[in-house]
Design a protein around this motif. Structure first.
Motif, mmCIF file in Angstrom:
data_model
loop_
_atom_site.group_PDB
_atom_site.id
_atom_site.type_symbol
_atom_site.label_atom_id
_atom_site.label_comp_id
_atom_site.label_asym_id
_atom_site.label_seq_id
_atom_site.Cartn_x
_atom_site.Cartn_y
_atom_site.Cartn_z
ATOM 1 N N GLU A 186 0.797 -1.226 0.000
ATOM 2 C CA GLU A 186 0.000 0.000 0.000
ATOM 3 C C GLU A 186 0.831 1.278 0.000
ATOM 4 N N ASN A 187 2.128 1.173 0.290
ATOM 5 C CA ASN A 187 2.983 2.362 0.299
ATOM 6 C C ASN A 187 3.592 2.652 -1.070
ATOM 7 N N VAL A 188 3.070 2.017 -2.117
ATOM 8 C CA VAL A 188 3.605 2.200 -3.469
ATOM 9 C C VAL A 188 2.535 2.793 -4.381
ATOM 10 N N VAL A 189 2.927 3.802 -5.157
ATOM 11 C CA VAL A 189 2.095 4.333 -6.233
ATOM 12 C C VAL A 189 2.870 4.182 -7.538
ATOM 13 N N CYS A 190 2.208 4.423 -8.657
ATOM 14 C CA CYS A 190 2.821 4.168 -9.964
ATOM 15 C C CYS A 190 2.600 5.346 -10.889
ATOM 16 N N LYS A 191 3.629 5.688 -11.647
ATOM 17 C CA LYS A 191 3.506 6.751 -12.637
ATOM 18 C C LYS A 191 3.098 6.186 -13.994
ATOM 19 N N LEU A 192 2.069 6.797 -14.550
ATOM 20 C CA LEU A 192 1.648 6.518 -15.910
ATOM 21 C C LEU A 192 2.519 7.404 -16.803
ATOM 22 N N SER A 193 3.719 6.921 -17.059
ATOM 23 C CA SER A 193 4.732 7.742 -17.731
ATOM 24 C C SER A 193 5.692 6.846 -18.493
ATOM 25 N N GLY A 194 6.407 7.440 -19.449
ATOM 26 C CA GLY A 194 7.497 6.750 -20.107
ATOM 27 C C GLY A 194 7.125 5.559 -20.958
ATOM 28 N N LEU A 195 5.857 5.408 -21.306
ATOM 29 C CA LEU A 195 5.436 4.198 -22.014
ATOM 30 C C LEU A 195 5.626 4.295 -23.524
ATOM 31 N N VAL A 196 5.530 5.490 -24.095
ATOM 32 C CA VAL A 196 5.702 5.586 -25.552
ATOM 33 C C VAL A 196 7.114 5.207 -25.974
ATOM 34 N N THR A 197 8.086 5.434 -25.114
ATOM 35 C CA THR A 197 9.458 5.070 -25.464
ATOM 36 C C THR A 197 9.790 3.617 -25.129
ATOM 37 N N GLU A 198 8.860 2.908 -24.487
ATOM 38 C CA GLU A 198 9.007 1.463 -24.331
ATOM 39 C C GLU A 198 8.365 0.730 -25.511
ATOM 40 N N ALA A 199 7.573 1.456 -26.303
ATOM 41 C CA ALA A 199 6.979 0.911 -27.523
ATOM 42 C C ALA A 199 7.932 1.175 -28.695
ATOM 43 N N ASP A 200 7.534 0.758 -29.870
ATOM 44 C CA ASP A 200 8.291 1.038 -31.095
ATOM 45 C C ASP A 200 8.220 2.542 -31.352
ATOM 46 N N TRP A 201 9.359 3.231 -31.292
ATOM 47 C CA TRP A 201 9.365 4.679 -31.368
ATOM 48 C C TRP A 201 8.675 5.208 -32.617
ATOM 49 N N ARG A 202 8.831 4.518 -33.726
ATOM 50 C CA ARG A 202 8.316 5.049 -34.998
ATOM 51 C C ARG A 202 6.979 4.437 -35.404
ATOM 52 N N GLY A 203 6.606 3.306 -34.797
ATOM 53 C CA GLY A 203 5.409 2.621 -35.270
ATOM 54 C C GLY A 203 4.346 2.366 -34.220
ATOM 55 N N TRP A 204 4.487 2.985 -33.033
ATOM 56 C CA TRP A 204 3.545 2.684 -31.956
ATOM 57 C C TRP A 204 2.178 3.318 -32.217
ATOM 58 N N GLU A 205 1.188 2.677 -31.652
ATOM 59 C CA GLU A 205 -0.178 3.187 -31.662
ATOM 60 C C GLU A 205 -0.733 3.100 -30.244
ATOM 61 N N VAL A 206 -1.775 3.849 -29.973
ATOM 62 C CA VAL A 206 -2.364 3.847 -28.634
ATOM 63 C C VAL A 206 -2.738 2.425 -28.218
ATOM 64 N N GLY A 207 -3.249 1.646 -29.137
ATOM 65 C CA GLY A 207 -3.651 0.281 -28.827
ATOM 66 C C GLY A 207 -2.516 -0.602 -28.349
ATOM 67 N N HIS A 208 -1.288 -0.302 -28.769
ATOM 68 C CA HIS A 208 -0.139 -1.089 -28.329
ATOM 69 C C HIS A 208 0.120 -0.922 -26.834
ATOM 70 N N LEU A 209 -0.290 0.199 -26.272
ATOM 71 C CA LEU A 209 -0.050 0.495 -24.855
ATOM 72 C C LEU A 209 -1.190 0.019 -23.953
ATOM 73 N N ARG A 210 -2.356 -0.209 -24.547
ATOM 74 C CA ARG A 210 -3.563 -0.372 -23.743
ATOM 75 C C ARG A 210 -3.482 -1.547 -22.773
ATOM 76 N N ARG A 211 -3.004 -2.690 -23.212
ATOM 77 C CA ARG A 211 -2.961 -3.864 -22.338
ATOM 78 C C ARG A 211 -2.138 -3.583 -21.086
ATOM 79 N N TYR A 212 -1.039 -2.874 -21.261
ATOM 80 C CA TYR A 212 -0.137 -2.597 -20.146
ATOM 81 C C TYR A 212 -0.743 -1.552 -19.207
ATOM 82 N N VAL A 213 -1.365 -0.537 -19.771
ATOM 83 C CA VAL A 213 -2.014 0.488 -18.946
ATOM 84 C C VAL A 213 -3.205 -0.100 -18.200
ATOM 85 N N ASP A 214 -3.972 -0.947 -18.870
ATOM 86 C CA ASP A 214 -5.100 -1.589 -18.191
ATOM 87 C C ASP A 214 -4.626 -2.414 -17.000
#
Length: 283
Positions: A186-214
Motif C-alpha cells: 500500500e505504500n507504493v504508487v505508480c507513474k503513468l509515464s514513459g510508455l511511448v518510449t518502451e513501444a516502437d518509437w516510430r510505429g507505436w499506436e495507442v492500442g499497443h499500450l492499452r494492455r499494459y495500462v489496463d
C-alpha cells in the motif's frame, strides 16, 4: 493538471551517460525552463515535478534553484548518495522544494541493489525526512523493490514508468506479475509515464499500450496512479501534446473523479504539494 515526471538537461554543461549513442541524437541538446514553460502552457499543465537525470547533488541544487525561479515547477525529485553515512546531513543541506529522491537503479548490475544494508539505511533516512523515493527499475528488479516496500512501510515509493514494460517486444511476463506483487504494497504508487518510449518509437499506436495500462490500472487502481510526461525523453517517440492525449485516451473508462486523481490529486498527495505547489508542509 500536474505533470509528475519530467526532466531538464544541458549536454554542454555535464555528461549524461544514458544520452550516449546515435539513437539519442534527436534529444541530445539543451532543454531549458523556457522550453518547459512553452510545452506545459500549450497543454494546459499548471504544475510539474522536475526529476533528476544523473547521480549528482550539484544537479539537484541547480534543479531546486530552477524550481524557486519557475512557478510551474512545484517540486524536485533529486539525488543523494544513499550509501553515504551522512545521508541525513546531505538531505538537510538541500534548500528548496525537494519532494523526493531518485537513484537510477535500472543501471545497477545487481538486481538486489535496493536491498543492500547501506541502501536500506539511506532510504530509511529519506522516509524520516518526509520524502518519497522514485523507483526507476527494470522488471528483473521488481522483486527487490517489493521486498524493500515490505521492509520500509513508512517510505512512500513511486514506481517510475510502470517498471518499463516490454511493449515493443510484446512481452508480458515477468513484468506483469512483478508489478502486481509490488502494487500489493500500500505504500507504493505508480507513474503513468514513459510508455511511448518502451513501444516502437516510430510505429507505436495507442492500442499497443492499452494492455499494459489496463494492467497497472487494475493492480494499482486510479487512486494510486500519477500522470507523468517523461518529457523531453518522450520526444524520441512523441511530442508532449501527443503523450498527454494518449494518457487521456487510455484512461477514458475512468470517472471524472478518478481522472482528476490521476492527473492532479495523486501527485499532490504523493509529493506533498498543495494547490499552489508549496512543499513546505511535506510529510
Amino acid at each position: 493538471m500536474i505533470d509528475a515526471h519530467h526532466h531538464l538537461w544541458d549536454p554542454s554543461r555535464r555528461e549524461y551517460p544514458w544520452l550516449a549513442g546515435p539513437a539519442m541524437d534527436p534529444i541530445r541538446r539543451p532543454y531549458t525552463a523556457g522550453d518547459l514553460r512553452a510545452v506545459t502552457k500549450a497543454a494546459g499543465v499548471h504544475a510539474t515535478v522536475l526529476v533528476q537525470t544523473v547521480s549528482s547533488e550539484e544537479e539537484t541544487v541547480e534543479f531546486l534553484a530552477t524550481a524557486a525561479a519557475e512557478p510551474v515547477v512545484a517540486g524536485v525529485v533529486g539525488w543523494v548518495d544513499l550509501t553515504a553515512p551522512d545521508v541525513a546531513d546531505r538531505l538537510a543541506a538541500l534548500d528548496g522544494p525537494l519532494v523526493g529522491i531518485r537513484h537510477q537503479v535500472e543501471g545497477e548490475p545487481d538486481d538486489d541493489w535496493l536491498l543492500r544494508p547501506e541502501v536500506v539505511a539511506g532510504l530509511s533516512t529519506v522516509a524520516a525526512a518526509g520524502l518519497a523515493f522514485d523507483l526507476l527499475v527494470r522488471p528483473a528488479q521488481l522483486p527487490a523493490a517489493t521486498e524493500l516496500a515490505l521492509r520500509l512501510p513508512q517510505l512512500r515509493l513511486v514506481l517510475d514508468h510502470a517498471a518499463k514494460p516490454p511493449i515493443a517486444a510484446g512481452e508480458w511476463e515477468p513484468w506483469a506479475s512483478g508489478v502486481a506483487a509490488l502494487a500489493a504494497r500500500e505504500n507504493v504508487v505508480c507513474k503513468l509515464s514513459g510508455l511511448v518510449t518502451e513501444a516502437d518509437w516510430r510505429g507505436w499506436e495507442v492500442g499497443h499500450l492499452r494492455r499494459y495500462v489496463d494492467h497497472v490500472l487494475d493492480v494499482f487502481g486510479p487512486r494510486r496512479l500519477l500522470f507523468g510526461s517523461d518529457w523531453p525523453v518522450c520526444e524520441l517517440a512523441a511530442s508532449y501534446e501527443v503523450v498527454l492525449d494518449t494518457a487521456i485516451a487510455l484512461t477514458g473508462s475512468l470517472s471524472d473523479a478518478e481522472r482528476l486523481a490521476v492527473f492532479e490529486h495523486n501527485a499532490r498527495a504523493t509529493y506533498g504539494l498543495d494547490a499552489g505547489g508549496d512543499t513546505s508542509s511535506r510529510g
